[in-house]
Design an enzyme around this catalytic site. Sequence first.
Site, PDB file in Angstrom:
ATOM      1  N   LYS A 109     -26.286  34.794 116.183  1.00 18.24           N
ATOM      2  CA  LYS A 109     -25.831  33.617 115.451  1.00 18.24           C
ATOM      3  C   LYS A 109     -24.409  33.182 115.748  1.00 18.24           C
ATOM      4  CE  LYS A 109     -28.432  33.176 111.125  1.00 18.24           C
ATOM      5  NZ  LYS A 109     -28.279  33.414 109.687  1.00 18.24           N
ATOM      6  N   LYS A 190     -41.595  31.429 112.647  1.00 22.36           N
ATOM      7  CA  LYS A 190     -41.931  31.423 111.215  1.00 22.36           C
ATOM      8  C   LYS A 190     -41.392  30.168 110.529  1.00 22.36           C
ATOM      9  CE  LYS A 190     -38.197  33.658 108.778  1.00 22.36           C
ATOM     10  NZ  LYS A 190     -37.784  34.340 107.595  1.00 22.36           N
ATOM     11  N   LYS A 193     -36.766  27.875 105.644  1.00 19.32           N
ATOM     12  CA  LYS A 193     -36.216  26.847 104.766  1.00 19.32           C
ATOM     13  C   LYS A 193     -34.961  26.191 105.328  1.00 19.32           C
ATOM     14  CE  LYS A 193     -34.799  30.320 101.586  1.00 19.32           C
ATOM     15  NZ  LYS A 193     -33.994  31.240 102.408  1.00 19.32           N
TER      16      LYS A 193
HETATM   17  N1  AQP Z   1     -42.553  31.897 106.881  1.00 20.20           N
HETATM   18  C1  AQP Z   1     -42.566  32.888 106.006  1.00 20.20           C
HETATM   19  N2  AQP Z   1     -43.711  33.537 105.733  1.00 20.20           N
HETATM   20  C2  AQP Z   1     -43.719  34.541 104.829  1.00 20.20           C
HETATM   21  N3  AQP Z   1     -42.635  34.970 104.142  1.00 20.20           N
HETATM   22  C3  AQP Z   1     -41.478  34.349 104.375  1.00 20.20           C
HETATM   23  N4  AQP Z   1     -40.235  34.514 103.868  1.00 20.20           N
HETATM   24  C4  AQP Z   1     -39.413  33.611 104.443  1.00 20.20           C
HETATM   25  N5  AQP Z   1     -40.092  32.854 105.316  1.00 20.20           N
HETATM   26  C5  AQP Z   1     -41.381  33.282 105.314  1.00 20.20           C
HETATM   27  C6  AQP Z   1     -39.863  35.479 102.850  1.00 20.20           C
HETATM   28  O1  AQP Z   1     -39.123  34.775 101.854  1.00 20.20           O
HETATM   29  C7  AQP Z   1     -38.011  35.553 101.401  1.00 20.20           C
HETATM   30  C8  AQP Z   1     -36.755  34.718 101.615  1.00 20.20           C
HETATM   31  O2  AQP Z   1     -35.683  35.448 102.018  1.00 20.20           O
HETATM   32  P1  AQP Z   1     -34.307  34.770 102.461  1.00 20.20           P
HETATM   33  O3  AQP Z   1     -33.986  33.653 101.545  1.00 20.20           O
HETATM   34  O4  AQP Z   1     -33.293  35.856 102.560  1.00 20.20           O
HETATM   35  O5  AQP Z   1     -34.483  34.151 103.865  1.00 20.20           O
HETATM   36  P2  AQP Z   1     -35.389  34.344 105.089  1.00 20.20           P
HETATM   37  O6  AQP Z   1     -36.234  35.560 105.016  1.00 20.20           O
HETATM   38  O7  AQP Z   1     -34.571  34.213 106.318  1.00 20.20           O
HETATM   39  O8  AQP Z   1     -36.311  33.071 104.839  1.00 20.20           O
HETATM   40  P3  AQP Z   1     -36.172  31.632 105.426  1.00 20.20           P
HETATM   41  O9  AQP Z   1     -36.976  30.739 104.546  1.00 20.20           O
HETATM   42  O10 AQP Z   1     -36.556  31.662 106.871  1.00 20.20           O
HETATM   43  O11 AQP Z   1     -34.657  31.276 105.268  1.00 20.20           O
HETATM   44  P4  AQP Z   1     -33.555  30.915 106.350  1.00 20.20           P
HETATM   45  O12 AQP Z   1     -34.047  29.653 106.978  1.00 20.20           O
HETATM   46  O13 AQP Z   1     -32.301  30.737 105.564  1.00 20.20           O
HETATM   47  O14 AQP Z   1     -33.453  32.047 107.326  1.00 20.20           O
HETATM   48  C9  AQP Z   1     -38.085  36.852 102.177  1.00 20.20           C
HETATM   49  O15 AQP Z   1     -38.762  37.808 101.389  1.00 20.20           O
HETATM   50  C10 AQP Z   1     -38.892  36.517 103.395  1.00 20.20           C
HETATM   51  O16 AQP Z   1     -39.591  37.618 103.939  1.00 20.20           O
END
Ligand code: AQP
Length: 321
Positions: A109, A190, A193
């Site tokens: 990153k 994946k 958000k």
């Molecule tokens: N696509 C996905 N499918 C299943 N589970 C998912 N999670 C995220 N995306 C998927 C689960 O949601 C939780 C969010 O954790 P986080 O907010 O720390 O961020 P993350 O895992 O990095 O999720 P995002 O949505 O992809 O956020 P960004 O874009 O900020 O990196 C976790 O339990 C994750 O497993």
Amino acid sequence: MTTQLSLLTPSGHLTLGNLLGALRPLAARQEAYDTRVGVADLHAMTTAHDPALLRARTRELAVLLLACGLDGSTLFVQSRVPAHRLLTYLLECVATTGELGRMVQFKEKGRAEPSTRASLFTYPVLMAADILLHAPQQVPVGDDQRQHVELTRDLAQRFNRAYGPVLVVPEVVVPAAGARVMDLQRPTTKMSKSVGADGDGGVVRLLDPPAVVRRKVARAVTDSDIGADAVRSDRATKPGVTNLLEVLVACGGSADGVTTYGALKKAVTDAVVAVLDPVQRRYAELLAAPDHVDAVYARGEERCREVTAPVLAAVERALGL
Ligand code: AQP
């Protein structure tokens, strides 16, 4: 009672992936476990951020956690439980720059950027503090976070060896086939958000109205297979179709009798809209009841301050403070 802990970063609007992969499984187990779910606002500050936007997203996520049925859990906003920040510094006195520099996410990153925030370098320590303060016996993690939880274990073990047995060393567990929702436009990536509005066509947000869900699913990438058995799972050669089938099943639908991509997309849209509908209704009700939301979080944060205080105090004592 065993503790389960999960923190979600307010780095964008919550997605169907967050619901199916994290919030729904947490809600399903919330009565059986001491469930603590936090809005990780401090984690959303490791790259350039806009304070007003952070505040708005934190609130939206907080309300959505309730709307997704987590009312039986202890809900909190991370920054309102100061022990998270306080323990972070103390663990930074145990962590080394060498091991933090090896974290893959930091390398990917921003290591090369002179403007990279120091917090991007140290955020795995904040994550370790999040975990160790709540002392869960097990931490379920996806592959992308495994390295950070291993670091948490290393820090806890090193601390305990040097200063006495204070911290609970958590076990890393790989969750049993949790739903992993892929981006509808890039089905080998994946659904995330933090994908911005320009690339957002493949991301279904929890607050997307039915017409938006329909449009996004209708445009989902499939493939040019027109055979009689085109609607089937094969992650390697048909990632888009496989993802749609998995979303369909995870949302309670069925692909029985579905033979065309058009019919599959219609079934997926109906199933997703049916899953989002109660969440969106409850969200609207909660927006009209801000005092209720505030009271739930005030209660959760009070409890978190109480349960984390002895851990922090024990760490401080052991370190000679
Ligand atoms: N696509 C996905 N499918 C299943 N589970 C998912 N999670 C995220 N995306 C998927 C689960 O949601 C939780 C969010 O954790 P986080 O907010 O720390 O961020 P993350 O895992 O990095 O999720 P995002 O949505 O992809 O956020 P960004 O874009 O900020 O990196 C976790 O339990 C994750 O497993």
